[in-house]
Design a protein around this motif. Structure first.
Motif, PDB file in Angstrom:
ATOM      1  N   SER A   1      45.847  32.735  37.280  1.00 16.49           N
ATOM      2  CA  SER A   1      46.537  32.704  38.561  1.00 16.49           C
ATOM      3  C   SER A   1      46.231  33.937  39.397  1.00 16.49           C
ATOM      4  O   SER A   1      45.658  34.911  38.918  1.00 16.49           O
ATOM      5  CB  SER A   1      48.051  32.570  38.333  1.00 16.49           C
ATOM      6  OG  SER A   1      48.737  32.307  39.537  1.00 16.49           O
ATOM      7  N   GLY A   2      46.639  33.884  40.682  1.00 16.84           N
ATOM      8  CA  GLY A   2      46.433  35.002  41.584  1.00 16.84           C
ATOM      9  C   GLY A   2      45.984  34.557  42.956  1.00 16.84           C
ATOM     10  O   GLY A   2      46.343  33.470  43.419  1.00 16.84           O
ATOM     11  N   SER A  26      45.969  29.106  41.643  1.00 16.78           N
ATOM     12  CA  SER A  26      45.835  30.272  42.517  1.00 16.78           C
ATOM     13  C   SER A  26      45.675  29.831  43.962  1.00 16.78           C
ATOM     14  O   SER A  26      45.408  28.661  44.255  1.00 16.78           O
ATOM     15  CB  SER A  26      44.648  31.142  42.085  1.00 16.78           C
ATOM     16  OG  SER A  26      43.430  30.448  42.266  1.00 16.78           O
ATOM     17  N   TRP A  84      54.773  34.171  44.414  1.00 14.97           N
ATOM     18  CA  TRP A  84      54.558  33.611  43.080  1.00 14.97           C
ATOM     19  C   TRP A  84      55.740  33.879  42.141  1.00 14.97           C
ATOM     20  O   TRP A  84      55.654  33.614  40.942  1.00 14.97           O
ATOM     21  CB  TRP A  84      53.287  34.199  42.469  1.00 14.97           C
ATOM     22  CG  TRP A  84      52.020  33.780  43.148  1.00 14.97           C
ATOM     23  CD1 TRP A  84      51.301  34.496  44.066  1.00 14.97           C
ATOM     24  CD2 TRP A  84      51.305  32.555  42.969  1.00 14.97           C
ATOM     25  NE1 TRP A  84      50.192  33.783  44.465  1.00 14.97           N
ATOM     26  CE2 TRP A  84      50.165  32.592  43.805  1.00 14.97           C
ATOM     27  CE3 TRP A  84      51.523  31.422  42.181  1.00 14.97           C
ATOM     28  CZ2 TRP A  84      49.243  31.544  43.879  1.00 14.97           C
ATOM     29  CZ3 TRP A  84      50.607  30.373  42.249  1.00 14.97           C
ATOM     30  CH2 TRP A  84      49.483  30.441  43.087  1.00 14.97           C
ATOM     31  N   TRP A 112      45.508  37.204  35.446  1.00 11.54           N
ATOM     32  CA  TRP A 112      45.974  37.352  36.825  1.00 11.54           C
ATOM     33  C   TRP A 112      44.999  38.237  37.594  1.00 11.54           C
ATOM     34  O   TRP A 112      44.593  39.295  37.111  1.00 11.54           O
ATOM     35  CB  TRP A 112      47.372  37.981  36.794  1.00 11.54           C
ATOM     36  CG  TRP A 112      47.997  38.333  38.115  1.00 11.54           C
ATOM     37  CD1 TRP A 112      47.969  39.545  38.740  1.00 11.54           C
ATOM     38  CD2 TRP A 112      48.770  37.478  38.958  1.00 11.54           C
ATOM     39  NE1 TRP A 112      48.668  39.500  39.910  1.00 11.54           N
ATOM     40  CE2 TRP A 112      49.182  38.242  40.069  1.00 11.54           C
ATOM     41  CE3 TRP A 112      49.159  36.149  38.873  1.00 11.54           C
ATOM     42  CZ2 TRP A 112      49.961  37.715  41.099  1.00 11.54           C
ATOM     43  CZ3 TRP A 112      49.947  35.622  39.896  1.00 11.54           C
ATOM     44  CH2 TRP A 112      50.334  36.391  40.987  1.00 11.54           C
ATOM     45  N   GLN A 164      45.119  39.552  41.447  1.00 14.42           N
ATOM     46  CA  GLN A 164      45.813  39.575  42.737  1.00 14.42           C
ATOM     47  C   GLN A 164      46.209  41.010  43.031  1.00 14.42           C
ATOM     48  O   GLN A 164      46.263  41.839  42.137  1.00 14.42           O
ATOM     49  CB  GLN A 164      47.052  38.674  42.694  1.00 14.42           C
ATOM     50  CG  GLN A 164      47.772  38.423  44.009  1.00 14.42           C
ATOM     51  CD  GLN A 164      48.783  39.492  44.360  1.00 14.42           C
ATOM     52  OE1 GLN A 164      49.251  40.224  43.501  1.00 14.42           O
ATOM     53  NE2 GLN A 164      49.120  39.611  45.632  1.00 14.42           N
ATOM     54  N   TYR A 191      45.545  41.335  33.458  1.00 16.82           N
ATOM     55  CA  TYR A 191      45.240  41.290  34.883  1.00 16.82           C
ATOM     56  C   TYR A 191      44.033  42.162  35.219  1.00 16.82           C
ATOM     57  O   TYR A 191      43.626  43.040  34.450  1.00 16.82           O
ATOM     58  CB  TYR A 191      46.455  41.698  35.710  1.00 16.82           C
ATOM     59  CG  TYR A 191      47.094  43.000  35.307  1.00 16.82           C
ATOM     60  CD1 TYR A 191      46.733  44.196  35.899  1.00 16.82           C
ATOM     61  CD2 TYR A 191      48.087  43.026  34.317  1.00 16.82           C
ATOM     62  CE1 TYR A 191      47.326  45.399  35.528  1.00 16.82           C
ATOM     63  CE2 TYR A 191      48.693  44.215  33.952  1.00 16.82           C
ATOM     64  CZ  TYR A 191      48.304  45.405  34.555  1.00 16.82           C
ATOM     65  OH  TYR A 191      48.886  46.582  34.197  1.00 16.82           O
TER      66      TYR A 191
END
Length: 667
Positions: A126-127, A211, A220, A448, A450, A485
């Motif tokens: 995700s991100g 994402s 988020w 992650w 982001q 991340y």
């Protein structure tokens, strides 16, 4: 007639009841999926209230009888449950070992069979855009896509969705085996992470990609966490109380007002395919003024995507028209077609962060007035001519004519994509639409990428990012699962002298988040690109995340990160920096052995470039003749510390840091 109507009503009711009676699963469950090994496996869905549901994991086995083989179905595990008064149900299968393919069977008044199901390791990816960036656009893309044949890697992409409240399911989605066709548009970072992990563990890998480019961390995060955040609580309450229909109407009215009462739906600057607004003699007295560089959203054209035209006249002398010139426009979000005196002299498609430099043949130049016209097509987010003013000029030999500042401007086509809520309009929107629908699907952990969109609020990110991690762990109720991340890559022009940096402060916030248990950070500080926020080297990003996973999630004794600041001692006008995570020892990528990217300051807080040398396996000495009594050292403290060259012998870069706690420039 009345009898027929009653009969029709009964029949329709029966159909509705029949539909409601069906056992249903959320989209995250489908054939080809991977279920998480080693934990209870949650399976949930909907049915008629009170309906009894059984969930079973089945395996097809060939049993030998003499010279013949008989196929039989073996039940590995089963679980039973009952739908509650709202028709919701959840069952949990006992933990399973790696393997497959299996069949997952859900039985109520109807039966659902999902085939080619594997037991392995499941990771959420995700991100924002650097996680979203597809395999088809990485370094050596054709070769990488062609090689993406991995039957034991399974891919799931969560569709983009903004939601006012937490959604229980997605509109679409299915698990797919990894092939060149399915991996083509899948997250490149996710793919390379999964590939490296599969090679290391030799087990099935499931990747859930969720994402959205350009998004902030708070969108988020769930309402349960946001309601306790002092900066985001009120916007969240406003969102939850909002009438979306009224919101849309008000937005449309605002945009009409901005555009003078009319919302053009076709590009008025083009007629029959011809660019009529490129005409140097066009009467543009009713056009507005705009400052370039600068995104048009920041200058009053809020929530408007589409096509905008820029016009600016420059005067040239007779001598200046005797040579070709170079037009430097800066960056343009997203695409442009550029004209001079009505002649198209260049265009660029969908590269919002690329500098536009177009050569203009002298035959198109006029002594006196020359008209530059730029047609900009913005497909979403910010739009227009942007960048630094010093990058916007006309070059004639060594001479520069500044063209930044006032331009004439007009929107010729308005696309109101943001008339509905955008992903960053309020906190919680993407958790509601893109994370909640996959909770509590069994996972090993999260990767992650982001932070770019929160860089101007890096101080706040010190709170927001750990809160997001804790929030997701609470939502999944799987304990402190691994959360890995990517630290922001180097980006933008390298600084010519030591300076403050939003991106450095964001990286610092990411480093501080390592205080949370079971977290890991993959550095990208040496693989970014100065003029591209989306570096194409996603291979090393995925591999470095996988190193973190092998260490943090799978407890293998490996070198998984680069040298990390541990302590500083100031002595005899020098700073002695001690590092942890040095692996086999510190190393410098410089044939002369010079360590770069250090700065040093005294009590006046004025930083100077510093000299630095490795003096043993884990220590670097830093000094400058300009600072006789140093009190602070910084390393890689810039948007783009492009000369950073300190590594461990395993070739993982040292993590940027500072020894001071002086106030930064971010909120």
């Amino acid at each position: 007639m009345k009898t027929k109507l009653i009969l029709l009503y009964v029949l329709l009711s029966a159909v509705v009841f029949s539909v409601n009676a069906e056992v249903k699963l959320p989209k995250i469950f489908s054939s080809n999926m991977v279920l998480q090994q080693g934990i209870e496996i949650p399976v949930w869905g909907w049915a008629t209230p009170g309906e009894e549901i059984s969930v079973s994991l089945l395996e097809q086995r060939v049993e030998t009888n003499g010279n013949t083989g008989m196929m039989s179905t073996v039940m590995l595990s089963t679980s039973e449950t009952t739908a509650d008064s709202d028709g919701k149900w959840i069952a949990k299968l006992p933990a399973q070992k790696y393997g497959g393919p299996f069949t997952l069977m859900i039985k109520g008044k109807n039966t659902i069979s999902l085939t080619n199901v594997m037991i392995g390791e499941v990771w959420v990816c995700s991100g924002q855009s650097n996680m979203e960036w597809p395999l088809a656009q990485v370094k050596n893309a054709d070769e990488e896509v062609a090689a993406a044949k991995h039957s034991n890697i399974r891919l799931f992409t969560v569709p983009r969705k903004v939601a006012q409240f937490a959604e229980e399911d997605m509109e679409s989605g299915e698990w797919l085996e990894c092939t060149p066709q399915t991996a083509h548009n899948f997250s490149a970072v996710g793919y390379f992470f999964g590939k490296a992990l599969q090679e290391e563990l030799d087990v099935p890998i499931g990747l859930i990609h969720s994402s959205w480019g350009g998004t902030v961390a708070e969108t988020w995060t769930s309402s349960q966490t946001i309601q306790n955040d002092p900066d985001f609580r009120e916007p969240m309450i406003e969102l939850q109380q909002m009438n979306l229909e009224e919101y849309r109407k008000n937005k449309e009215a605002e945009i009409r007002k901005i555009l003078g009462g009319k919302i053009p739906t076709e590009d008025e600057g083009m007629q029959n395919g011809e660019p009529v607004w490129s005409d140097p003699e066009l009467n543009d007295t009713d056009w507005s003024k705009i400052i370039a560089p600068g995104l048009w959203e920041e200058q009053g054209y809020i929530d408007i995507d589409g096509v905008g035209w820029y016009r600016k006249a420059i005067d040239l002398t007779e001598d200046q028209t005797q040579t070709n010139l170079n037009l430097h426009l800066g960056k343009i979000d997203d695409s442009d077609i550029t004209f001079l005196n009505g002649i198209e002299i260049g265009k660029t498609e969908n590269q919002y962060d690329k500098e536009r430099v177009y050569t203009i043949d002298k035959k198109y130049l006029n002594p006196g007035k020359n008209m530059i016209v730029v047609r900009v097509n913005d497909t979403g987010g910010g739009g227009g001519i942007w960048g630094d003013p010093e990058d916007q000029y006309v070059a004639i030999g060594q001479e520069k004519i500044d063209i930044s500042g006032d331009w004439k401007f007009k929107i010729s086509k308005a696309v109101m994509q943001d008339i509905d809520l955008g992903p960053n309009s309020y906190p919680t929107l993407l958790f509601n639409g893109m994370i909640n629908p996959i909770v509590p699907f069994g996972i090993k952990g999260v990767i992650w990428y982001q932070g770019e969109s929160n860089a101007s609020r890096a101080k706040q990110y010190q709170r927001v990012f750990p809160n997001l991690i804790n929030d997701w762990r609470k939502q999944w109720n799987q304990g402190d699962f691994p959360f890995l991340y990517v630290q922001l890559a180097n980006y933008m022009k390298p600084a010519q002298k030591p300076t403050e940096s939003e991106w450095a402060e964001l990286r610092e916030a990411q480093t501080m988040t390592l205080d949370l248990p079971n977290t890991g950070m993959a550095s990208a500080i040496d693989i970014g690109e100065a003029d591209d926020i989306h570096p194409r080297n996603k291979q090393d990003v995925g591999k470095r995340l996988a190193l973190n996973a092998i260490k943090v999630a799978y407890n293998k004794d490996i070198v998984y990160t680069g040298p990390t600041f541990e302590s500083v001692e100031f002595k005899d006008g020098k700073a002695y920096i001690t590092f942890s995570e040095t692996g086999s020892g510190l190393a410098v990528k410089d044939k002369y052995g010079y360590v770069k990217a250090f700065t040093i300051a005294g009590a006046d807080r004025e930083f100077y470039w510093a000299k630095a040398e490795i003096i043993n396996k884990n220590t670097v000495v830093v000094y400058s003749y300009a600072v006789t009594n140093p009190v602070a050292v910084r390393f890689g403290w810039a948007d783009n510390p492009d000369d950073l060259n300190l590594y461990n012998l395993e070739l993982l870069p040292a993590n940027p840091f500072r020894t001071d706690d002086w106030p930064g420039i971010t909120k």
